[in-house]
Design an enzyme around this catalytic site. Structure first.
Site, PDB file in Angstrom:
ATOM      1  N   HIS A  82       0.828  -1.200   0.000  1.00  0.00           N
ATOM      2  CA  HIS A  82       0.000   0.000   0.000  1.00  0.00           C
ATOM      3  C   HIS A  82       0.868   1.258   0.000  1.00  0.00           C
ATOM      4  O   HIS A  82       0.592   2.237  -0.707  1.00  0.00           O
ATOM      5  CB  HIS A  82      -0.909  -0.028   1.230  1.00  0.00           C
ATOM      6  CG  HIS A  82      -1.852   1.124   1.312  1.00  0.00           C
ATOM      7  ND1 HIS A  82      -2.255   1.676   2.512  1.00  0.00           N
ATOM      8  CD2 HIS A  82      -2.474   1.850   0.356  1.00  0.00           C
ATOM      9  CE1 HIS A  82      -3.082   2.669   2.283  1.00  0.00           C
ATOM     10  NE2 HIS A  82      -3.240   2.804   0.986  1.00  0.00           N
ATOM     11  N   GLU A  85       2.176   1.886  -3.441  1.00  0.00           N
ATOM     12  CA  GLU A  85       1.142   2.538  -4.271  1.00  0.00           C
ATOM     13  C   GLU A  85       1.147   4.050  -4.053  1.00  0.00           C
ATOM     14  O   GLU A  85       1.098   4.833  -5.008  1.00  0.00           O
ATOM     15  CB  GLU A  85      -0.231   1.947  -3.936  1.00  0.00           C
ATOM     16  CG  GLU A  85      -1.406   2.681  -4.566  1.00  0.00           C
ATOM     17  CD  GLU A  85      -2.528   2.929  -3.578  1.00  0.00           C
ATOM     18  OE1 GLU A  85      -2.899   4.108  -3.398  1.00  0.00           O
ATOM     19  OE2 GLU A  85      -3.024   1.958  -2.981  1.00  0.00           O
ATOM     20  N   HIS A  86       1.233   4.497  -2.800  1.00  0.00           N
ATOM     21  CA  HIS A  86       1.274   5.935  -2.495  1.00  0.00           C
ATOM     22  C   HIS A  86       2.503   6.599  -3.104  1.00  0.00           C
ATOM     23  O   HIS A  86       2.426   7.669  -3.714  1.00  0.00           O
ATOM     24  CB  HIS A  86       1.290   6.139  -0.984  1.00  0.00           C
ATOM     25  CG  HIS A  86      -0.059   6.138  -0.353  1.00  0.00           C
ATOM     26  ND1 HIS A  86      -0.582   7.221   0.305  1.00  0.00           N
ATOM     27  CD2 HIS A  86      -1.012   5.175  -0.280  1.00  0.00           C
ATOM     28  CE1 HIS A  86      -1.781   6.934   0.767  1.00  0.00           C
ATOM     29  NE2 HIS A  86      -2.065   5.693   0.427  1.00  0.00           N
ATOM     30  N   GLU A 163      -4.762   7.639   6.562  1.00  0.00           N
ATOM     31  CA  GLU A 163      -5.782   6.791   5.931  1.00  0.00           C
ATOM     32  C   GLU A 163      -6.210   5.683   6.902  1.00  0.00           C
ATOM     33  O   GLU A 163      -7.403   5.370   7.024  1.00  0.00           O
ATOM     34  CB  GLU A 163      -5.230   6.197   4.639  1.00  0.00           C
ATOM     35  CG  GLU A 163      -6.234   5.386   3.857  1.00  0.00           C
ATOM     36  CD  GLU A 163      -5.692   4.893   2.527  1.00  0.00           C
ATOM     37  OE1 GLU A 163      -6.396   4.113   1.869  1.00  0.00           O
ATOM     38  OE2 GLU A 163      -4.560   5.277   2.133  1.00  0.00           O
TER      39      GLU A 163
END
Length: 998
Positions: A82, A85-86, A163
């Protein structure tokens, strides 16, 4: 129709061309009405590609999926996939600026996003067609040469952590993680996929792990062309798109990796036949039965899971849901299969629970197993399979055009599971009758294989554990042997049986003849004091579908909180009563939506034209002959009040949006006022209310699609006959009883502040709203262009650079004929501090505006024009645009063209002057309302033990520049302000309803 009539899957062999071993697949199976062109490719580096050419498109798009997700995170670094991805968004060797990609898309009418799943990570964007090549060049570099800069690393860990904190109070995340934590700890499903500051920064530091190096290793290992799928949609020819893709994406390295796959199931024998109880944040109650299975996607042509889901999730007579509702134990049921990661999946049956149902969990599970036993006894039925196949084939044949972004985003998933030739058709065209696969699947469904999850706040007294990442209280125990034996008894329930054949499946797909006097916009074809009928025949989409909306308007539905509650309950009971009948219609592509609005009750019917009249007649008959089921009244009343109270647990930014609307709308009832009035709800009151409602109303009708004027008058005539022939004599409403609600006006130079607390979330929220006056063509364009220019820099400054929070939004608000600009930031910091940063950003943007080149300004104008002129891709989207104008009573059907014409005349200097007049602090025409939602939860900025950095308020010169008018009381605030007038219609039209006499 039957399975034999399905489109034939291509058998033409793919063609390999050139020395670079590029392979083409030119026989992509598509819907009969799809006029787009498709080509599949496999590049020399192994990258799978789908090209989509549409010369008429007003948006281009692309998506890339790589077959790796958080199940592949290193054990010691949860959340690394994740985090990767950022980080890919924040600069590449070719485009080193962190926000180059996002700024480019923003300036060119585009948008972008990404998502990390268990076994896949997906990236996607759209852009104006002329800029596809430049956007693709930036996009491709994510997968060729990302920078992963040291300076961005810790900042973006904060974004990931923000998040995660957003999700902390969301029950869907909490419950999922509890179940993940209870599987085999050696199985990757056990992992925490989101990541946090602890997993990505603090723990790695303690273990002397360099997170940036690990990130680069992860990208280097898994981001390989041979496990990637790319879809590109553009106006260019297939050859031109192919040339673009080959030149830009062939440099992605092929590392010849194998997509990770997990053949072992996550729950071992000792983890099965268990009951887990979970305490939710919201007051919700549910029961879920889960069976783990191997991955079923390889059987996509037979779809055994679809057959079983179709029956277990059925809502008609003889279904599980029908039996449970009859006993008063539940209101909704969902049953179906999902692939969790390559190699395994879950089949789940989930029901919500009423108060009584919560006390009968074992009995509910027994009924579900009785239904499964009935299915096994009856055996797979070929006619059910064929009927289901026919419905899917019909859906594919008349499939609406997907917008480019949705299409590429969805298809890259399909490209991982199906042959390239079948990526469009495979999700729809089930064709192989293989009853043995159906039996093999449901033979796994027995009590000893089940995992039961019960969710409810009543569970708290029996929980004894706390999940690590979300702090969720839960307990888990083996189900007693005698209970398992009771569930496994092969007894049948006479109330449970297979569904009947579906009477709503259409067989006539002909288009009606086109009227000679076809109009380009909706027109009124019938108008009386009781009913007004708008009509538009479709000549663009040419589908055998019609959409209609009936607004049953009455001033009593929202006259006070009690009537508002009564309207809601009437609608819920009405839908509940019709549910079994409507389910068959829904399966056959006929949609009914009934909802309560602040003006009345809205009834929408859409789908295939052939049998719509049957559904409409049934709805009207039941509406005007409605009888209250007192047992269901009590159940749905309790559910309604519970939902009202659960609003407190929604995200802080949702509270900010809610309070802004509550303060500014002429008549709006608060959640608490509705809750207080709920004590007065009774069956007798509802009966009296329904009688009064049905005797005092005006109906506005809009009919659009495969329908001509004669058909439309016939449809509306059915409605008018009901109005005239009802037992109660309908009293026509006066025009002034049908006026829309208006907006309160803030005063020039005034800075109002409303502050409220929230103890559910660690995050707070600041919303700054700048009211810019009434809507008209010119004002709309000024507001929209300013937000177009502000949006990306706002995100880049407040989220990426200052790391104020995960949710940062800048956009327009248009409501009740008035508009303005708002900035919303959900943050761990105090809203007072956040608002100062917002003001600092807004003030600083004036310099950026003044220094903006004419070329950049022109790009923003072109991006906004493209957005406004974007053509609807679906019949339903065009219907929605027309209906919005009718509902607003503005009837500005050519709004986009008029606004864009004015937009083309705007100069940069005019925008600068507007900005100085309305936006910057101290501007002469500026009117602001701030909403501060302050977290009083543990760790929140308003908690008594909050850390100093969370409560910091004063940062710069804006701290003392605002003299706030505190809003402490709703009535006092509204009583001191004027209302804006309503926007007048853009066409010469009399108000609906009876003539107002002076």
């Amino acid at each position: 129709m039957n399975a034999a009539s399905l489109p034939k899957i291509a058998t033409t062999a793919p063609v390999t061309v050139g020395a670079d071993k590029l392979t083409r697949f030119d026989d992509i199976v598509k819907s009969q009405q799809d006029n787009r062109l498709y080509r599949g490719l496999r590049l020399s580096n192994g990258l799978k590609v789908l090209l989509i050419s549409d010369p008429t498109t007003d948006k281009s798009a692309a998506a890339l999926a790589v077959e790796v997700g958080h199940l592949s995170d290193p054990d010691e670094i949860p959340g690394l996939a994740h985090f990767c991805e950022h980080m890919l968004f924040l600069g590449t060797k070719k485009y080193i600026n962190e926000n180059d990609y996002m700024a480019f898309l923003s300036e060119n009418g585009g948008s972008s996003n990404a998502a990390t799943y268990a076994d896949t990570t997906k990236y996607y964007f759209d852009v104006v067609p002329e800029k596809l090549q430049e956007a693709l060049d930036r996009f491709s570099q994510f997968f060729i040469a990302p920078l992963f800069t040291e300076s961005a690393t810790e900042r973006e860990i904060n974004a990931v952590h923000s998040e995660h904190e957003k999700n902390l109070s969301m029950d869907v995340w909490r419950i999922r993680q509890v179940n993940k934590s209870l599987c085999d700890p050696k199985h990757p499903y056990n992992k925490f996929g989101t990541g946090s500051k602890k997993t990505l920064l603090e723990d790695p530091k303690l273990s002397k792990i360099n997170i940036r190096e690990e990130l680069m290793k992860f990208h280097s290992k898994w981001y390989s062309a041979n496990i990637m799928s790319l879809a590109v949609f553009g106006k260019e020819s297939l050859d031109e798109l192919e040339s673009m893709v080959v030149s830009m994406f062939s440099d992605i390295e092929n590392k010849n990796v194998t997509s990770p796959c997990w053949k072992d199931l996550p729950f071992k024998e000792e983890h099965l036949a268990t009951k887990t109880t979970v305490v939710p944040v919201k007051d919700t109650r549910s029961l879920t039965i889960t069976f783990q299975t191997e991955d079923l996607e390889r059987y996509y042509k037979a779809g055994p899971e679809h057959y079983v889901s179709h029956l277990i999730g059925h809502e008609g007579a003889g279904s599980i849901l029908s039996e449970l509702k009859a006993k008063g134990w539940c209101n909704n049921l969902v049953g179906g299969y999902s692939t969790i990661g390559r190699g395994f999946g879950f089949f789940e049956v989930m029901v919500d629970l009423t108060q009584d149902g919560f006390d009968h969990v074992d009995d509910i599970v027994k009924i579900i197993f009785q239904y499964i036993h009935m299915l096994k006894t009856e055996g797979p039925q070929k006619w059910i399979f064929e009927e289901y196949c026919d419905l899917c084939e019909m859906q594919f044949r008349f499939k609406d055009k997907e917008n480019p972004l949705s299409l590429v985003s969805n298809v890259v998933h399909s490209m991982q599971s199906y042959p390239l030739e079948e990526v469009l058709a495979a999700p729809y065209l089930i064709s192989e009758w293989r009853p043995e696969l159906i039996e093999e699947l449901w033979n796994k469904f027995f009590p000893q294989n089940a995992r039961i999850t019960v969710v409810g706040q009543k569970c708290e007294s029996v929980t004894n554990q706390e999940e690590e990442w979300y702090g969720t209280k839960y307990s888990s125990e083996a189900i007693p042997k005698n209970v398992l034996e009771e569930w496994a008894k092969p007894d049948l329930n006479a109330n449970l049986h297979l569904p009947e054949r579906n009477p709503f499946i259409p067989t006539d797909f002909e288009l009606v003849p086109v009227d000679a006097d076809i109009q380009s916009t909706p027109v009124i074809i019938h108008n009386t004091p009781m009913i007004r009928v708008w009509f538009k025949q479709d000549v663009e989409f040419l589908k055998p579908k019609t959409l209609m909306n009936l607004d049953f308007c009455s001033p009593i539905v929202y006259s006070d909180p009690l009537n508002c509650n009564l309207t809601h309950l009437f609608v819920q009971l009405f839908k509940d009563h019709l549910n079994e009948y409507l389910y068959a219609a829904d399966l056959a592509g006929l949609r009914l939506v009934v909802s309560n609005t602040t003006y009345g009750i809205s009834v929408s019917i859409g789908g295939y034209s052939h049998k719509q009249h049957i559904l409409l007649e049934k709805v009207l008959d039941n509406l005007y002959n409605f009888k209250i089921d007192e047992k269901r009244f009590d159940i749905l009343k309790e559910q309604y009040v519970r939902n009202l109270k659960n609003y407190n647990a929604e995200q802080p930014y949702q509270h900010a949006v809610y309070y802004l609307a509550l303060l500014l709308t002429e008549q709006a009832w608060s959640k608490q006022e509705l809750i207080d009035a709920a004590d007065l709800l009774s069956v007798d009151r509802l009966r009296s209310f329904i009688d009064e409602l049905l005797s005092r109303m005006h109906v506005e009708c809009f009919i659009y699609g495969n329908v001509n004027k004669e058909n439309a008058l016939e449809i509306s005539g059915k409605v008018e006959d009901k109005l005239k022939n009802t037992d109660a004599s309908v009293v026509p409403l006066l025009a002034r009883q049908l006026m829309l609600k208006r907006e309160y006006k803030l005063n020039n130079g005034e800075n109002c502040l409303f502050e409220t607390n929230n103890d559910y979330h660690k995050s707070s929220c600041a919303e700054l709203y700048l009211q810019c006056g009434m809507q008209d063509d010119q004002s709309n364009v000024f507001v929209d262009l300013v937000t177009q220019i502000l949006s990306e820099p706002c995100y880049n400054q407040l989220r990426t650079k200052e790391q104020l929070g995960y949710i940062v939004f800048c956009g327009s608000r248009k409501s009740n004929g008035v508009q303005g600009i708002r900035v919303i930031v959900q943050s761990a910091k105090h809203p007072a501090y956040v608002e100062e940063r917002i003001e600092h950003f807004l003030n600083g943007m004036i310099e950026q505006l003044e220094n903006m080149s004419e070329e950049e300004f022109k790009r923003h104008k072109e991006a906004l024009a493209a957005q406004k002129l974007e053509k609807p891709k679906r019949l339903s989207t065009q219907f929605g645009k027309f209906l919005t104008e009718i509902s607003l009573q503005q009837y500005h059907f050519n709004r986009a063209q008029v606004e864009v014409a004015f937009l083309q005349t705007l100069t940069k200097q005019q925008i600068i002057e507007y900005y100085k007049d309305y936006i910057i602090l101290g501007a002469p025409s500026r009117r602001s309302l701030s909403i501060h939602v302050v977290s009083t939860a543990e760790g929140g900025a308003g908690h008594r033990d909050a850390p100093p950095e969370a409560t910091e308020r004063s940062t710069n010169e804006t701290a003392d520049a605002k003299d706030f008018v505190k809003v402490c009381d709703l009535a006092s605030f509204k009583s001191t302000r004027a209302l804006y007038p309503m926007v007048q219609p853009y066409i010469d039209i009399k108000p609906k309803g009876s003539k107002c006499k002076l």
